[in-house]
Design a protein around this motif. Structure first.
Motif, PDB file in Angstrom:
ATOM      1  N   GLY A  52       0.824  -1.202   0.000  1.00  0.00           N
ATOM      2  CA  GLY A  52       0.000   0.000   0.000  1.00  0.00           C
ATOM      3  C   GLY A  52       0.855   1.248   0.000  1.00  0.00           C
ATOM      4  O   GLY A  52       2.073   1.199   0.205  1.00  0.00           O
ATOM      5  N   THR A  53       0.198   2.377  -0.212  1.00  0.00           N
ATOM      6  CA  THR A  53       0.874   3.678  -0.196  1.00  0.00           C
ATOM      7  C   THR A  53       0.137   4.604   0.758  1.00  0.00           C
ATOM      8  O   THR A  53      -1.097   4.725   0.681  1.00  0.00           O
ATOM      9  N   LEU A  54       0.883   5.236   1.662  1.00  0.00           N
ATOM     10  CA  LEU A  54       0.309   6.211   2.586  1.00  0.00           C
ATOM     11  C   LEU A  54       0.447   7.609   2.002  1.00  0.00           C
ATOM     12  O   LEU A  54       1.494   7.963   1.464  1.00  0.00           O
ATOM     13  N   ALA A  55      -0.607   8.397   2.127  1.00  0.00           N
ATOM     14  CA  ALA A  55      -0.583   9.792   1.673  1.00  0.00           C
ATOM     15  C   ALA A  55      -1.023  10.669   2.845  1.00  0.00           C
ATOM     16  O   ALA A  55      -1.828  10.248   3.684  1.00  0.00           O
ATOM     17  N   ALA A  56      -0.518  11.880   2.902  1.00  0.00           N
ATOM     18  CA  ALA A  56      -0.827  12.801   3.999  1.00  0.00           C
ATOM     19  C   ALA A  56      -2.124  13.559   3.719  1.00  0.00           C
ATOM     20  O   ALA A  56      -2.451  13.857   2.567  1.00  0.00           O
ATOM     21  N   ASN A  57      -2.840  13.859   4.810  1.00  0.00           N
ATOM     22  CA  ASN A  57      -4.008  14.735   4.672  1.00  0.00           C
ATOM     23  C   ASN A  57      -3.522  16.182   4.559  1.00  0.00           C
ATOM     24  O   ASN A  57      -2.319  16.458   4.655  1.00  0.00           O
ATOM     25  N   ILE A 112      -2.958   4.361  -1.602  1.00  0.00           N
ATOM     26  CA  ILE A 112      -3.346   3.124  -2.295  1.00  0.00           C
ATOM     27  C   ILE A 112      -3.439   1.996  -1.271  1.00  0.00           C
ATOM     28  O   ILE A 112      -2.541   1.828  -0.438  1.00  0.00           O
ATOM     29  N   SER A 113      -4.504   1.204  -1.355  1.00  0.00           N
ATOM     30  CA  SER A 113      -4.666   0.033  -0.485  1.00  0.00           C
ATOM     31  C   SER A 113      -3.618  -1.018  -0.816  1.00  0.00           C
ATOM     32  O   SER A 113      -3.227  -1.170  -1.977  1.00  0.00           O
ATOM     33  N   GLY A 114      -3.182  -1.757   0.197  1.00  0.00           N
ATOM     34  CA  GLY A 114      -2.358  -2.935  -0.032  1.00  0.00           C
ATOM     35  C   GLY A 114      -3.296  -4.086  -0.382  1.00  0.00           C
ATOM     36  O   GLY A 114      -4.493  -4.031  -0.095  1.00  0.00           O
ATOM     37  N   THR A 115      -2.772  -5.134  -1.007  1.00  0.00           N
ATOM     38  CA  THR A 115      -3.630  -6.248  -1.409  1.00  0.00           C
ATOM     39  C   THR A 115      -3.085  -7.590  -0.928  1.00  0.00           C
ATOM     40  O   THR A 115      -1.887  -7.756  -0.702  1.00  0.00           O
ATOM     41  N   ALA A 116      -4.014  -8.518  -0.796  1.00  0.00           N
ATOM     42  CA  ALA A 116      -3.683  -9.903  -0.480  1.00  0.00           C
ATOM     43  C   ALA A 116      -4.784 -10.775  -1.057  1.00  0.00           C
ATOM     44  O   ALA A 116      -5.901 -10.302  -1.302  1.00  0.00           O
ATOM     45  N   THR A 117      -4.470 -12.033  -1.308  1.00  0.00           N
ATOM     46  CA  THR A 117      -5.496 -13.003  -1.689  1.00  0.00           C
ATOM     47  C   THR A 117      -5.491 -14.101  -0.645  1.00  0.00           C
ATOM     48  O   THR A 117      -4.438 -14.464  -0.105  1.00  0.00           O
ATOM     49  N   ILE A 118      -6.678 -14.609  -0.363  1.00  0.00           N
ATOM     50  CA  ILE A 118      -6.820 -15.670   0.621  1.00  0.00           C
ATOM     51  C   ILE A 118      -7.559 -16.824  -0.045  1.00  0.00           C
ATOM     52  O   ILE A 118      -8.644 -16.635  -0.597  1.00  0.00           O
ATOM     53  N   SER A 178      -6.288  -0.122  11.177  1.00  0.00           N
ATOM     54  CA  SER A 178      -6.366  -0.803   9.881  1.00  0.00           C
ATOM     55  C   SER A 178      -7.822  -1.127   9.575  1.00  0.00           C
ATOM     56  O   SER A 178      -8.673  -1.171  10.471  1.00  0.00           O
ATOM     57  N   SER A 179      -8.084  -1.349   8.303  1.00  0.00           N
ATOM     58  CA  SER A 179      -9.406  -1.799   7.862  1.00  0.00           C
ATOM     59  C   SER A 179      -9.203  -2.648   6.610  1.00  0.00           C
ATOM     60  O   SER A 179      -8.122  -2.661   6.026  1.00  0.00           O
ATOM     61  N   TYR A 180     -10.256  -3.360   6.217  1.00  0.00           N
ATOM     62  CA  TYR A 180     -10.149  -4.197   5.024  1.00  0.00           C
ATOM     63  C   TYR A 180     -11.499  -4.313   4.332  1.00  0.00           C
ATOM     64  O   TYR A 180     -12.560  -4.152   4.936  1.00  0.00           O
ATOM     65  N   SER A 181     -11.419  -4.583   3.041  1.00  0.00           N
ATOM     66  CA  SER A 181     -12.585  -4.872   2.202  1.00  0.00           C
ATOM     67  C   SER A 181     -12.258  -6.132   1.422  1.00  0.00           C
ATOM     68  O   SER A 181     -11.080  -6.436   1.182  1.00  0.00           O
ATOM     69  N   ALA A 182     -13.292  -6.871   1.029  1.00  0.00           N
ATOM     70  CA  ALA A 182     -13.055  -8.136   0.332  1.00  0.00           C
ATOM     71  C   ALA A 182     -14.004  -8.283  -0.849  1.00  0.00           C
ATOM     72  O   ALA A 182     -15.130  -7.782  -0.836  1.00  0.00           O
ATOM     73  N   SER A 183     -13.515  -8.999  -1.869  1.00  0.00           N
ATOM     74  CA  SER A 183     -14.342  -9.376  -3.013  1.00  0.00           C
ATOM     75  C   SER A 183     -13.977 -10.800  -3.395  1.00  0.00           C
ATOM     76  O   SER A 183     -12.977 -11.338  -2.943  1.00  0.00           O
ATOM     77  N   GLY A 184     -14.794 -11.403  -4.236  1.00  0.00           N
ATOM     78  CA  GLY A 184     -14.593 -12.806  -4.598  1.00  0.00           C
ATOM     79  C   GLY A 184     -15.654 -13.624  -3.897  1.00  0.00           C
ATOM     80  O   GLY A 184     -16.819 -13.221  -3.849  1.00  0.00           O
ATOM     81  N   VAL A 185     -15.264 -14.745  -3.289  1.00  0.00           N
ATOM     82  CA  VAL A 185     -16.247 -15.572  -2.586  1.00  0.00           C
ATOM     83  C   VAL A 185     -16.699 -14.940  -1.277  1.00  0.00           C
ATOM     84  O   VAL A 185     -17.689 -15.351  -0.696  1.00  0.00           O
ATOM     85  N   ASP A 218      -6.259  -1.395   4.278  1.00  0.00           N
ATOM     86  CA  ASP A 218      -5.953   0.025   4.446  1.00  0.00           C
ATOM     87  C   ASP A 218      -5.355   0.289   5.816  1.00  0.00           C
ATOM     88  O   ASP A 218      -5.629  -0.433   6.775  1.00  0.00           O
ATOM     89  N   LEU A 219      -4.555   1.343   5.896  1.00  0.00           N
ATOM     90  CA  LEU A 219      -3.914   1.741   7.143  1.00  0.00           C
ATOM     91  C   LEU A 219      -4.014   3.255   7.291  1.00  0.00           C
ATOM     92  O   LEU A 219      -3.837   3.997   6.317  1.00  0.00           O
ATOM     93  N   THR A 220      -4.312   3.695   8.514  1.00  0.00           N
ATOM     94  CA  THR A 220      -4.310   5.115   8.847  1.00  0.00           C
ATOM     95  C   THR A 220      -3.458   5.332  10.083  1.00  0.00           C
ATOM     96  O   THR A 220      -3.626   4.630  11.089  1.00  0.00           O
ATOM     97  N   ALA A 221      -2.539   6.274   9.993  1.00  0.00           N
ATOM     98  CA  ALA A 221      -1.721   6.699  11.134  1.00  0.00           C
ATOM     99  C   ALA A 221      -2.135   8.130  11.453  1.00  0.00           C
ATOM    100  O   ALA A 221      -2.107   8.991  10.569  1.00  0.00           O
ATOM    101  N   THR A 222      -2.540   8.368  12.694  1.00  0.00           N
ATOM    102  CA  THR A 222      -3.019   9.696  13.094  1.00  0.00           C
ATOM    103  C   THR A 222      -2.130  10.254  14.186  1.00  0.00           C
ATOM    104  O   THR A 222      -1.877   9.585  15.192  1.00  0.00           O
ATOM    105  N   LYS A 223      -1.687  11.485  13.998  1.00  0.00           N
ATOM    106  CA  LYS A 223      -0.816  12.160  14.968  1.00  0.00           C
ATOM    107  C   LYS A 223      -1.700  13.056  15.831  1.00  0.00           C
ATOM    108  O   LYS A 223      -2.393  13.939  15.330  1.00  0.00           O
ATOM    109  N   SER A 224      -1.701  12.818  17.141  1.00  0.00           N
ATOM    110  CA  SER A 224      -2.572  13.593  18.035  1.00  0.00           C
ATOM    111  C   SER A 224      -1.967  14.936  18.436  1.00  0.00           C
ATOM    112  O   SER A 224      -2.674  15.823  18.898  1.00  0.00           O
ATOM    113  N   ALA A 225      -0.668  15.094  18.258  1.00  0.00           N
ATOM    114  CA  ALA A 225      -0.003  16.366  18.583  1.00  0.00           C
ATOM    115  C   ALA A 225       0.998  16.685  17.484  1.00  0.00           C
ATOM    116  O   ALA A 225       1.835  15.851  17.125  1.00  0.00           O
TER     117      ALA A 225
END
Length: 155
Positions: free
Chosen positions: A43-48, A62-68, A100-107, A131-138
């Motif tokens: 995946g690719t992290l981008a700044a807000n 960009i989301s990272g990918t995997a197949t299961i 982190s979060s994830y979405s799935a397609s296929g079966v 997907d991954l989100t890193a949040t800085k509180s300060a």
């Protein structure tokens, strides 16, 4: 005489085996119930806009990918966000929380599931977007290269 009877036996054996003879070879196999994860693209992290979040969900991320692949029922998927970056510039890891979060397609069909929640997998091939989100509180994220690892689990 012995020679003659031995020769007679050989000739008799040859003459009786002139027809076709079939035999059967039996094959057995077992497919074990398993869950196989193949990591695809990183995946690719981008700044807000305020540089307080780095996320694959931001514009340019960009989301990272995997197949299961599951060959049995009863398997579940989840993801685990890191507790820190594997690499970051000085101060980049300070006051950061990860999700982190994830979405799935296929079966299996899933949309934006919180990473720590387990979801049942269907039998066969599932395509996973992670997907991954890193949040800085300060403060904000300083300029530099950041890397982090999300773990995908099938259990």
């Amino acid at each position: 005489m012995r020679r003659a009877s031995f020769l007679s036996l050989i000739l008799a054996a040859i003459s009786t085996s002139a027809g076709a003879v079939d035999g059967s070879v039996i094959f057995n196999g077992t497919v074990l119930s398993t869950c196989l994860i193949t990591i695809g693209t990183p995946g690719t992290l981008a700044a807000n806009a305020g540089f307080t979040a780095l996320s694959s969900d931001e514009a340019g991320g960009i989301s990272g990918t995997a197949t299961i692949l599951t060959t049995g029922l009863g398997y579940n998927v989840s993801t685990a966000a890191p507790s820190a970056f594997t690499s970051a510039p000085a101060g980049g890891d300070d006051s950061v929380t990860f999700a982190s979060s994830y979405s799935a397609s296929g079966v299996t069909s899933l949309l934006d599931v919180v990473g720590t929640l387990t979801s049942p997998l269907g039998l066969g091939l599932t395509n996973l977007n992670v997907d991954l989100t890193a949040t800085k509180s300060a403060g904000h994220f300083p300029a530099g290269v950041y890397s982090a690892v999300v773990t995908v689990t099938c259990e």
